[in-house]
Design an enzyme around this catalytic site. Structure first.
Site, PDB file in Angstrom:
ATOM      1  N   HIS A  20      -1.594 -23.457  -0.802  1.00 28.66           N
ATOM      2  CA  HIS A  20      -2.810 -23.925  -0.118  1.00 28.66           C
ATOM      3  C   HIS A  20      -2.924 -25.454  -0.207  1.00 28.66           C
ATOM      4  CE1 HIS A  20      -4.492 -19.773  -1.460  1.00 28.66           C
ATOM      5  NE2 HIS A  20      -4.257 -19.682  -0.165  1.00 28.66           N
ATOM      6  N   LYS A  44     -18.476  -6.622  -0.317  1.00 29.34           N
ATOM      7  CA  LYS A  44     -17.075  -6.175  -0.428  1.00 29.34           C
ATOM      8  C   LYS A  44     -16.297  -7.172  -1.259  1.00 29.34           C
ATOM      9  CE  LYS A  44     -15.418  -5.782   3.784  1.00 29.34           C
ATOM     10  NZ  LYS A  44     -14.584  -5.545   4.937  1.00 29.34           N
ATOM     11  N   ARG A  95       3.369 -17.705   6.173  1.00 23.28           N
ATOM     12  CA  ARG A  95       4.496 -17.650   5.238  1.00 23.28           C
ATOM     13  C   ARG A  95       5.660 -16.889   5.862  1.00 23.28           C
ATOM     14  NH1 ARG A  95       0.598 -15.853   0.669  1.00 23.28           N
ATOM     15  NH2 ARG A  95       0.388 -14.402   2.363  1.00 23.28           N
ATOM     16  N   SER A 133      -2.024 -15.729  -3.704  1.00 27.80           N
ATOM     17  CA  SER A 133      -3.049 -15.577  -4.756  1.00 27.80           C
ATOM     18  C   SER A 133      -2.909 -14.214  -5.421  1.00 27.80           C
ATOM     19  CB  SER A 133      -4.445 -15.715  -4.157  1.00 27.80           C
ATOM     20  OG  SER A 133      -4.599 -16.966  -3.546  1.00 27.80           O
TER      21      SER A 133
END
Ligand code: PNS
Length: 164
Positions: A20, A44, A95, A133
């Site tokens: 990032h 959520k 990616r 992540s």
């Protein structure tokens, strides 16, 4: 009024990784400012880090950029947030081929919701190709080393969370 020199870089950033960070720095070669915007959904939310923790980590990482990259959070539709910020550009990193379908769907949906909004994709840097992540959290939770894949302040916070 829109400001084409501000780009919005939305995501979960749970936590921010060096992939990032690389993307933000490269975006700043094209745009004057980038808002790193954490999408929040209290109904959520399975995030490891709270929104405040994520905001703080992002602010620390970009402190040296003197306001060109700022951290923010938003609730609701990304297209509405971008409009409130006066931006017409969404940045997303790509990616691998596996990212493409999801990203393509989101870009088309956002375009349908607000046709004046453009999504720009940037290729992730080669050394960050396999960083996410999700994987970073999994590796640290199982005792693995992710130094070099996340900023130092994030590494420290991850170790604290998993008591490593
Ligand atoms: O880092 P992520 O989890 O891949 O980011 C996904 C994100 C936050 C960009 C996406 O879920 C989003 O835009 N959420 C805000 C709500 C919204 O606008 N949903 C419709 C997307 S087409």
């Amino acid at each position: 009024m829109s400001n084409s020199n501000i780009a919005i870089y939305p995501g979960s950033f749970d936590p921010i990784t060096n992939g990032h960070v690389d993307l933000v720095k490269r975006t700043l070669r094209v745009f004057d400012r980038v808002i790193v915007a954490i999408a929040t959904n209290p109904d959520k939310d399975h995030s490891l880090f709270s929104v405040d923790e994520r905001l703080q980590m992002i602010q620390e990482v970009f402190a040296e950029l003197r306001g060109r990259a700022e951290a923010d959070s938003f609730h609701g539709l990304l297209v509405d947030y971008a409009e409130r910020k006066g931006s017409t550009v969404i940045i997303r990193g790509l990616r691998a081929v596996s990212d493409f379908e999801y990203e393509f769907q989101m870009a088309l949906m956002n375009h349908r919701l607000k046709p004046q909004l453009e999504t720009l994709f940037m290729m992730t840097g080669e050394s960050e190709f396999y960083t996410s992540s999700r994987l970073v959290k999994e590796v640290v939770s199982l005792g693995g080393d992710v130094s070099g894949l996340v900023p130092d302040n994030v590494l420290k916070k991850l170790k604290e969370k998993f008591k490593r």
